[in-house]
Write a protein that holds these residues in place. Structure first.
Motif, PDB file in Angstrom:
ATOM      1  N   SER A  32      37.931  16.772  11.791  1.00  0.00           N
ATOM      2  CA  SER A  32      38.056  15.512  11.060  1.00  0.00           C
ATOM      3  C   SER A  32      39.327  14.767  11.461  1.00  0.00           C
ATOM      4  N   PRO A  33      39.257  13.461  11.703  1.00  0.00           N
ATOM      5  CA  PRO A  33      40.472  12.696  12.007  1.00  0.00           C
ATOM      6  C   PRO A  33      41.524  12.814  10.907  1.00  0.00           C
ATOM      7  N   ASP A  34      41.084  13.014   9.665  1.00  0.00           N
ATOM      8  CA  ASP A  34      42.039  13.129   8.563  1.00  0.00           C
ATOM      9  C   ASP A  34      42.899  14.384   8.689  1.00  0.00           C
ATOM     10  N   PHE A  35      42.342  15.442   9.262  1.00  0.00           N
ATOM     11  CA  PHE A  35      43.157  16.640   9.496  1.00  0.00           C
ATOM     12  C   PHE A  35      44.332  16.289  10.406  1.00  0.00           C
ATOM     13  N   ASP A  53      52.121  11.055  19.784  1.00  0.00           N
ATOM     14  CA  ASP A  53      52.327  11.389  21.193  1.00  0.00           C
ATOM     15  C   ASP A  53      53.523  12.314  21.412  1.00  0.00           C
ATOM     16  N   GLU A  54      54.144  12.759  20.330  1.00  0.00           N
ATOM     17  CA  GLU A  54      55.200  13.768  20.419  1.00  0.00           C
ATOM     18  C   GLU A  54      54.678  15.163  20.078  1.00  0.00           C
ATOM     19  N   ALA A 113      48.253  16.228   9.359  1.00  0.00           N
ATOM     20  CA  ALA A 113      49.123  17.169  10.068  1.00  0.00           C
ATOM     21  C   ALA A 113      50.266  16.435  10.759  1.00  0.00           C
ATOM     22  N   THR A 114      49.979  15.276  11.313  1.00  0.00           N
ATOM     23  CA  THR A 114      51.018  14.470  11.956  1.00  0.00           C
ATOM     24  C   THR A 114      52.052  14.020  10.931  1.00  0.00           C
ATOM     25  N   GLU A 115      51.577  13.591   9.772  1.00  0.00           N
ATOM     26  CA  GLU A 115      52.500  13.182   8.711  1.00  0.00           C
ATOM     27  C   GLU A 115      53.386  14.345   8.281  1.00  0.00           C
ATOM     28  N   ARG A 116      52.812  15.537   8.132  1.00  0.00           N
ATOM     29  CA  ARG A 116      53.597  16.707   7.725  1.00  0.00           C
ATOM     30  C   ARG A 116      54.635  17.061   8.795  1.00  0.00           C
ATOM     31  N   ALA A 117      54.265  16.895  10.043  1.00  0.00           N
ATOM     32  CA  ALA A 117      55.190  17.237  11.134  1.00  0.00           C
ATOM     33  C   ALA A 117      56.341  16.257  11.219  1.00  0.00           C
ATOM     34  N   VAL A 165      56.816  18.796  19.236  1.00  0.00           N
ATOM     35  CA  VAL A 165      56.083  19.727  18.377  1.00  0.00           C
ATOM     36  C   VAL A 165      54.915  20.325  19.141  1.00  0.00           C
ATOM     37  N   LEU A 166      54.676  21.635  18.919  1.00  0.00           N
ATOM     38  CA  LEU A 166      53.466  22.276  19.422  1.00  0.00           C
ATOM     39  C   LEU A 166      52.681  22.800  18.232  1.00  0.00           C
ATOM     40  N   MET A 167      51.430  22.367  18.136  1.00  0.00           N
ATOM     41  CA  MET A 167      50.488  22.855  17.137  1.00  0.00           C
ATOM     42  C   MET A 167      49.610  23.932  17.789  1.00  0.00           C
TER      43      MET A 167
END
Length: 216
Positions: free
Chosen positions: A145-148, A161-162, A152-156, A3-5
């Motif tokens: 914020s770490p929560d962002f 590390d991916e 975002a990781t959960e949504r992805a 994934v690329l953000m």
């Protein structure tokens, strides 16, 4: 990496379509409103709540304008704002399209309120090139914020590390790295292959093969 953000403002979007100048450069000339006054009465006072989805943009802006610029409607200012902050870096977008063709999932990862997030995906046409937009008003938290990064990781739907990430703000890059993302700070004139060498060969290979035109 799977994934690329991609950050929006300062990376993919740069100001006015005509010349790239900051969006409110001619605000007072065009709409009769002082930028200093707008910053003090609206952005410095209310933006923090709007950008994380706790307040809606138009009602709060209308309330402020009734006080500082009664001749101006919120709808008119919002249209002016969004249209003057929509210049896409076409070179970067071309690289991103090539990367997506290679199988990488693309997300916009950005501090936005709801209306501009929709504008970016629909009117600005970015929805044709990105799998989704992950933005602060929807997540309830803003970068850095770490929560962002957690949400975002959960949504992805992948491991931290991916994920790779480009952003122009150093504090956002540091926060992403702390969460385990592979992050690179974006600077004017950069290329995706230069910022994230791991993607360079994928981009070059697909650009050599693809002739798909980019649309706004």
């Amino acid at each position: 990496m799977k994934v690329l953000m991609v950050d929006v403002d300062g990376v993919l979007i740069h100001g006015r379509p005509a010349d790239g100048l900051p969006l409110f450069t001619f605000l007072e000339r065009d709409l009769g409103l002082s930028l200093e006054l707008l910053q003090r009465e609206f952005f410095q006072t209310h933006w923090g709540e709007i950008i994380v989805g706790r307040e809606a943009l138009e009602p709060r802006l209308a309330q402020v304008l009734a006080k500082i610029a009664p001749h101006l409607s919120a709808a008119t200012l919002i249209d002016y704002w969004f249209e003057n902050d929509s210049r896409v870096d076409r070179n970067l977008l071309e690289e991103l399209v090539a990367l997506r063709h290679s199988g990488i999932t693309l997300f916009l990862a950005t501090n936005q309120e709801h209306r501009r997030a929709r504008y970016l995906m629909e009117q600005a046409g970015l929805g044709a090139h990105f799998d989704d937009i992950l933005y602060s008003a929807d997540l309830g938290h803003r970068k850095p914020s770490p929560d962002f990064f957690r949400l975002a990781t959960e949504r992805a739907g992948v491991l931290p590390d991916e994920i790779a990430f480009i952003d122009d703000m150093a504090e956002n890059i540091e926060a992403a790295r702390q969460f385990g993302w592979h992050a690179a700070q974006w600077t004017a004139g950069a290329t995706l292959a230069g910022a994230l060498p791991a993607f360079g060969q994928l981009v070059r290979s697909d650009l050599a093969q693809s002739s798909e035109p980019l649309v706004k």
